[in-house]
Design an enzyme around this catalytic site. Structure first.
Site, PDB file in Angstrom:
ATOM      1  N   GLU A   1       0.804  -1.218   0.000  1.00  0.00           N
ATOM      2  CA  GLU A   1       0.000   0.000   0.000  1.00  0.00           C
ATOM      3  C   GLU A   1       0.844   1.278   0.000  1.00  0.00           C
ATOM      4  O   GLU A   1       0.793   2.056   0.962  1.00  0.00           O
ATOM      5  CB  GLU A   1      -0.966   0.000   1.201  1.00  0.00           C
TER       6      GLU A   1
ATOM      7  N   GLU B   1      -5.048  -8.565   0.949  1.00  0.00           N
ATOM      8  CA  GLU B   1      -5.670  -8.228   2.232  1.00  0.00           C
ATOM      9  C   GLU B   1      -7.154  -8.005   2.019  1.00  0.00           C
ATOM     10  O   GLU B   1      -7.554  -7.342   1.061  1.00  0.00           O
ATOM     11  CB  GLU B   1      -5.123  -6.917   2.842  1.00  0.00           C
TER      12      GLU B   1
HETATM   13  C1  PNW Z   1      -4.172  -1.663   5.621  1.00  0.00           C
HETATM   14  N1  PNW Z   1      -6.839   4.141   4.905  1.00  0.00           N
HETATM   15  O1  PNW Z   1      -4.135  -0.401   6.185  1.00  0.00           O
HETATM   16  C2  PNW Z   1      -2.828  -2.233   5.996  1.00  0.00           C
HETATM   17  O2  PNW Z   1      -2.124  -2.841   4.955  1.00  0.00           O
HETATM   18  C3  PNW Z   1      -2.858  -3.061   7.229  1.00  0.00           C
HETATM   19  O3  PNW Z   1      -1.595  -3.038   7.820  1.00  0.00           O
HETATM   20  C4  PNW Z   1      -3.959  -2.568   8.146  1.00  0.00           C
HETATM   21  O4  PNW Z   1      -3.931  -3.158   9.407  1.00  0.00           O
HETATM   22  C5  PNW Z   1      -5.277  -2.850   7.425  1.00  0.00           C
HETATM   23  O5  PNW Z   1      -5.288  -2.278   6.132  1.00  0.00           O
HETATM   24  C6  PNW Z   1      -6.498  -2.369   8.184  1.00  0.00           C
HETATM   25  O6  PNW Z   1      -6.485  -0.980   8.341  1.00  0.00           O
HETATM   26  C7  PNW Z   1      -4.884   0.665   5.806  1.00  0.00           C
HETATM   27  O7  PNW Z   1      -6.856   4.995   5.800  1.00  0.00           O
HETATM   28  C8  PNW Z   1      -4.912   1.702   6.722  1.00  0.00           C
HETATM   29  O8  PNW Z   1      -7.381   4.283   3.781  1.00  0.00           O
HETATM   30  C9  PNW Z   1      -5.563   2.839   6.411  1.00  0.00           C
HETATM   31  C10 PNW Z   1      -6.187   2.945   5.173  1.00  0.00           C
HETATM   32  C11 PNW Z   1      -6.148   1.923   4.257  1.00  0.00           C
HETATM   33  C12 PNW Z   1      -5.494   0.766   4.581  1.00  0.00           C
END
Ligand code: PNW
Length: 492
Positions: free
Chosen positions: A178, A392
Site C-alpha cells: 500500500e 488483504e
Molecule cells: C491496511 N486508509 O491499512 C494495511 O495494509 C494493514 O496493515 C492494516 O492493518 C489494514 O489495512 C487495516 O487498516 C490501511 O486509511 C490503513 O485508507 C488505512 C487505510 C487503508 C489501509
C-alpha cells in the site's frame, strides 16, 4: 433449490491465506540488533496513536512464531503473507545485514514450509528505518525518508539482502504494501508515521516509492530463481461518483488519479498521466522525476496484490455547511476524518467524500463486497495476463470472549462470506484470482488506532497473549479445506 445449498467452488490450487505485518505483530523492538523504525518513533510520540499504544510488545510474535505457525496449520491455511522489518535486518537502512535478523525470518519460513504453508514475503510494510527518515541527502530541512530519492536506492539494496537470505526458500515476493498509505498518510495527512503533513513531500514520496518498487523488482530478479513470483500489493480505491453528473465524474477522475493511477501509471504503464500532472501543477512541477525513472518503475510483474476494505464515494466539492447538514461529509475513506490535513494533494477544493451505503465495521468503514469484484475486474483489464491475489481483506469488529471463553463474531463471518462471494463472481466473470489472504491472522496493532480495533480471525488477549480462534477462523478453515463457499454464511 434453496440458496443455502448453492456452493461456489473455487479453482483448484486457490491459495487460502492470512496476512500480517512486522510492526503490527512482532514486538521485540530492541532485540537482536533491531533499531527503531519510523513507527517506533511515531507511536512513542504523545498524541499520535490512540491510547498511547506502541508496537513494543504487540502480540509477541517474535517469540511466539512457532505457535502462530501451528495455529495456521491447525486452521488448514495454505498460505501466509508476512512482512520483513527492515531495521531488524539492516539497522541503519544501509550497509551490512544483521544475521540474527535474517535468521528469524529463515526459521519462520522453514516452519511454514514444514507445515505446507506457502510464504509470501512483503519487503516493506511501512516500517522505514528511522535512520533513513533522519538522513537528508538533498539538504532538505524537513527530513529525509521517502520524499528523498536516496531512500529508493536504499530499498533496492535492502531487497537484495532479503533475496539473498530467503530466495532459496520463498517463491512469492511483494515489494511494497500500500504505497498510497506510506506516501499520503505518512507525508500528506500525517496520521501515519512519520507524521509529516506536506503535499509536496507526499507526491515526492509517491514517486520515490514507485522508483523503489522498480529497483526492488530488479534486485529480486537478479537474485531469485526463475520460479519466483514477484509483485506488489496496492490498495486501489474503488471510487464511485455520487451521481452521474459530469462534475461528480470529474471528482471521481481526480481521486482515481491520486489514489490509483499515481502508482499504476508508473508501475504498469511507465507514465504519470497528464491529468494527474495538471491537477497537481500548482503544488509541484514534478521535477523530481528524473530521466529513466519511469522505465525503472515499470517492471514486468508476475502478480498484482489487491488490498480491499471499503469503497469511496465522491462528488464535486460542496460547501461544508451543506454537506454537514446532510451528514454526508464524514468520514474520509481513509478512516481518519479527524485529521486536519488532507491526504489528497490538490483535490480538496474540488472533491467531497461521502459514506457509501451499507453496514459499518468497527472502523466505520461501510461493508460493500461489490467494490472488491469491481476492482478485480478493473485490474484484470488494466493488467491483462497478470494473475491477481487479494493480499488483504477483512474487517474489525468489537469482539469479546463469551463466558465460555469462545469468541463469536458472526459479523466477520458475514463480511468474509460476502467478499469471498465477490471474489468468486469476479473469477466467473474472467478475473484470474489465485488466492485470498484474510487480514488478519491475529488481532494486532492497528496503526493510529493502536489495539482498539481487532481485525484478527484469531483473538488475542493482550494481557496474557493467549490466542483463541474466533468462530470466523473456524468458518474460514472449513471454506479453505473444501475450497467451497456455502450459499449462505451459517454464522452459528
Ligand atoms: C491496511 N486508509 O491499512 C494495511 O495494509 C494493514 O496493515 C492494516 O492493518 C489494514 O489495512 C487495516 O487498516 C490501511 O486509511 C490503513 O485508507 C488505512 C487505510 C487503508 C489501509
Amino acid at each position: 433449490m434453496s440458496s443455502s445449498t448453492v456452493h461456489s467452488t473455487f479453482p483448484a490450487g486457490f491459495l487460502w491465506g492470512s496476512a500480517t505485518a512486522a510492526y503490527q505483530i512482532e514486538g521485540a523492538v530492541r532485540e537482536d540488533g533491531r533499531t527503531p523504525s519510523i513507527w517506533d518513533t511515531f507511536s512513542h510520540t504523545p498524541g499520535k496513536v490512540l491510547g498511547g499504544d506502541t508496537g513494543d510488545v504487540a502480540v509477541d510474535h517474535y517469540h511466539r512464531w512457532r505457535d502462530d505457525v501451528r495455529l495456521m496449520a491447525d486452521l488448514g491455511l495454505s498460505a501466509y503473507r508476512f512482512s520483513v522489518s527492515w531495521s531488524r535486518v539492516q539497522p541503519t537502512g544501509r550497509g551490512p545485514a544483521v544475521q540474527r535478523g535474517l535468521d528469524f525470518y529463515r526459521a519462520l519460513v522453514d516452519e511454514l514450509l514444514a507445515h505446507g504453508i506457502r510464504p509470501m514475503v512483503t519487503l516493506y510494510h511501512w516500517d522505514l528505518p528511522q535512520e533513513l527518515e533522519d538522513a537528508f541527502p538533498s539538504g532538505s530541512s524537513a527530513g529525509g525518508g521517502w520524499p528523498e530519492r536516496d531512500t529508493a536506492y536504499r530499498f533496492g539494496e535492502y531487497a537484495g539482502i532479503v533475496a539473498d537470505a530467503l530466495g532459496d526458500r520463498v517463491e512469492m515476493w511483494s515489494t511494497l504494501n500500500e504505497p498510497w498509505c506510506s506516501a499520503f498518510l505518512g507525508y500528506g495527512s500525517g496520521v501515519h508515521a512519520p507524521g509529516r503533513a506536506d503535499p509536496v513531500a507526499a507526491l515526492r514520496a509517491a514517486h520515490h516509492l514507485n522508483l523503489a518498487h522498480g529497483l526492488g523488482v530488479q534486485a529480486l530478479r537478479e537474485r531469485l530463481p526463475a520460479r519466483a513470483r514477484i509483485g506488489v500489493s496496492l490498495n486501489p480505491s474503488a471510487v464511485r461518483p455520487l451521481t452521474a453528473s459530469a462534475a461528480d465524474q470529474d471528482a471521481r477522475r481526480r481521486i482515481d488519479a491520486l489514489a490509483n493511477r499515481v502508482f499504476t501509471g508508473p508501475m504498469l504503464r511507465g507514465v504519470y498521466d497528464d491529468d494527474l500532472l495538471a491537477d497537481t501543477a500548482r503544488i509541484t512541477d514534478w521535477a523530481f522525476v528524473q530521466d529513466g525513472d519511469l522505465r525503472i518503475a515499470r517492471q514486468p510483474l508476475d502478480f498484482l496484490g489487491i488490498n480491499y476494505y471499503s469503497p469511496a464515494v465522491v462528488s464535486a466539492a460542496e460547501d461544508t455547511q451543506a454537506s454537514e447538514a446532510d451528514g454526508s461529509s464524514a468520514p474520509r475513506p481513509d478512516g481518519h476524518g479527524a485529521s486536519a490535513h488532507s491526504p489528497w494533494p490538490g483535490a480538496d477544493d474540488h472533491v467531497s467524500f461521502h459514506r457509501a451505503p451499507g453496514e459499518l465495521t468497527a472502523m466505520d468503514w461501510p461493508v460493500d463486497p461489490t467494490g472488491l469484484k469491481d476492482l478485480l475486474l478493473e485490474y484484470t483489464a488494466q493488467a491483462p495476463g497478470v494473475p491477481l491475489y487479494v493480499t488483504e481483506n477483512g474487517a474489525a469488529y468489537d469482539d469479546r470472549p463469551g463466558t465460555g471463553g469462545q469468541v463469536h463474531d458472526p459479523e466477520r463471518i458475514r463480511y468474509l462470506h460476502g467478499h469471498l462471494a465477490a471474489v468468486h463472481e469476479a473469477i466467473v466473470a474472467g478475473a484470474d484470482v489465485r488466492g485470498y489472504y484474510l487480514w488478519s491472522l491475529l488481532d494486532n496493532f492497528e496503526w493510529a488506532y493502536g489495539y482498539s480495533k481487532r481485525f484478527g480471525a484469531v483473538h488475542v488477549d493482550y494481557a496474557t497473549q493467549v490466542r483463541t480462534p474466533k468462530s470466523s477462523a473456524h468458518w474460514y478453515a472449513k471454506v479453505a479445506a473444501s475450497g467451497e463457499l456455502p450459499g449462505e454464511p451459517a454464522t452459528d
